[in-house]
Design an enzyme around this catalytic site. Structure first.
Site, PDB file in Angstrom:
ATOM      1  N   ILE A 116     -25.496  54.498  24.330  1.00  6.51           N
ATOM      2  CA  ILE A 116     -26.847  54.170  24.755  1.00  6.51           C
ATOM      3  C   ILE A 116     -27.856  55.018  24.003  1.00  6.51           C
ATOM      4  O   ILE A 116     -27.736  56.235  23.913  1.00  6.51           O
ATOM      5  CB  ILE A 116     -27.007  54.376  26.272  1.00  6.51           C
ATOM      6  CG1 ILE A 116     -25.931  53.569  27.008  1.00  6.51           C
ATOM      7  CG2 ILE A 116     -28.396  53.938  26.731  1.00  6.51           C
ATOM      8  CD1 ILE A 116     -25.897  52.106  26.673  1.00  6.51           C
ATOM      9  N   GLU A 135     -28.769  41.746  28.336  1.00  8.43           N
ATOM     10  CA  GLU A 135     -27.766  42.637  27.740  1.00  8.43           C
ATOM     11  C   GLU A 135     -26.367  42.035  27.850  1.00  8.43           C
ATOM     12  O   GLU A 135     -25.374  42.721  28.109  1.00  8.43           O
ATOM     13  CB  GLU A 135     -27.804  44.019  28.402  1.00  8.43           C
ATOM     14  CG  GLU A 135     -29.171  44.682  28.413  1.00  8.43           C
ATOM     15  CD  GLU A 135     -29.695  45.053  27.030  1.00  8.43           C
ATOM     16  OE1 GLU A 135     -28.956  44.887  26.035  1.00  8.43           O
ATOM     17  OE2 GLU A 135     -30.865  45.500  26.935  1.00  8.43           O
ATOM     18  N   MET A 160     -31.855  43.690  17.443  1.00 12.59           N
ATOM     19  CA  MET A 160     -32.695  44.508  18.307  1.00 12.59           C
ATOM     20  C   MET A 160     -34.165  44.313  17.947  1.00 12.59           C
ATOM     21  O   MET A 160     -34.506  43.993  16.807  1.00 12.59           O
ATOM     22  CB  MET A 160     -32.323  45.991  18.159  1.00 12.59           C
ATOM     23  CG  MET A 160     -30.940  46.339  18.665  1.00 12.59           C
ATOM     24  SD  MET A 160     -30.582  48.100  18.520  1.00 12.59           S
ATOM     25  CE  MET A 160     -31.735  48.764  19.720  1.00 12.59           C
ATOM     26  N   GLY A 204     -30.443  37.562  18.884  1.00 10.86           N
ATOM     27  CA  GLY A 204     -31.129  38.041  17.696  1.00 10.86           C
ATOM     28  C   GLY A 204     -30.882  39.533  17.586  1.00 10.86           C
ATOM     29  O   GLY A 204     -30.260  40.136  18.468  1.00 10.86           O
TER      30      GLY A 204
END
EC number: 2.7.1.21
Length: 216
Positions: free
Chosen positions: A172, A87, A11, A9
């Site tokens: 990141i 992740e 974030m 899905g």
């Protein structure tokens, strides 16, 4: 029969929370698992959820060998009943191939969690391979919303307050408003228009959660 499952899905849909819940549920039944992650917002070798949950995990680097690691555990006399892989969008295609081999040849369940597409709306290589190989793909039901109220389906990268659609696939960041590189989930329309919440005149700073530390 073991299965390779991809839970996915956009974030902020609760994937890391579900990964930790799957581990808790499996361990409560007396099963032994291994937890993996890659580029988690909380730092190396940890699965962290935005609601405050976390667990120690094994960091997956580009050269990490799932097959070698799991078979070493087994030949050392350790049980391995399941894998929780968070992740997973950042894993290489070869690593996803290894996960499917572990499921098929070692009969070990592998539950993978990740987002499908990057800030450019392109599939991550790991996600693409999981879509190609997974026994089952589950779209997470905790659907985030765009600042306009529509269901959010796209991940936007904001750099110094400006939404960008070019750059390295991996950078990141987090969803904190003050971060130099931050991310926000948008509906397709507002992603296409490059219109994050600040341009829409909306402040998405979250209210404190009930269990957050009280201010000093």
């Amino acid at each position: 029969m073991a299965a390779l499952t991809y839970f996915t899905g956009p974030m902020n849909c609760g994937k890391s929370t579900l990964a930790l819940q799957v581990d808790y549920t499996e361990a409560s039944a007396g099963r032994r698992g291994l937890l993996f992650t890659c580029f988690d917002r909380g730092g190396q070798a940890v699965i962290s959820s935005r609601i405050g949950l976390s667990a120690t995990a094994i960091e997956v680097t580009p050269t990490f060998d799932f097959w070698a690691h799991v078979t070493e555990e087994l030949t050392s006399g350790h049980r391995v009943d399941y894998l929780v892989c968070d992740e997973a969008q950042f894993y290489t295609e070869a690593q996803v191939d290894d996960l499917s081999r572990i499921v098929d040849e070692l009969d070990i369940d592998a539950s993978c969690f990740g987002i499908l597409t990057d800030f450019r709306t392109e599939l991550f290589p790991g996600s693409r391979r999981l879509v190609e190989l997974a026994d089952r793909i589950e779209m997470l039901q905790a659907r985030p919303r765009c600042w306009c109220g529509a269901p959010a389906t796209h991940n936007a990268r904001i750099v110094n307050g400006v939404m960008v659609v070019e750059g390295d696939q991996i950078a990141i960041g987090d969803m904190d408003a003050g971060a130099v590189v931050r991310y926000e989930v948008l509906c397709r329309r507002h992603h296409r228009l490059r219109m994050p919440s600040k341009l829409g005149g909306v402040d998405l700073t979250p209210d404190p959660l009930p269990f957050d530390d009280a201010p000093a």
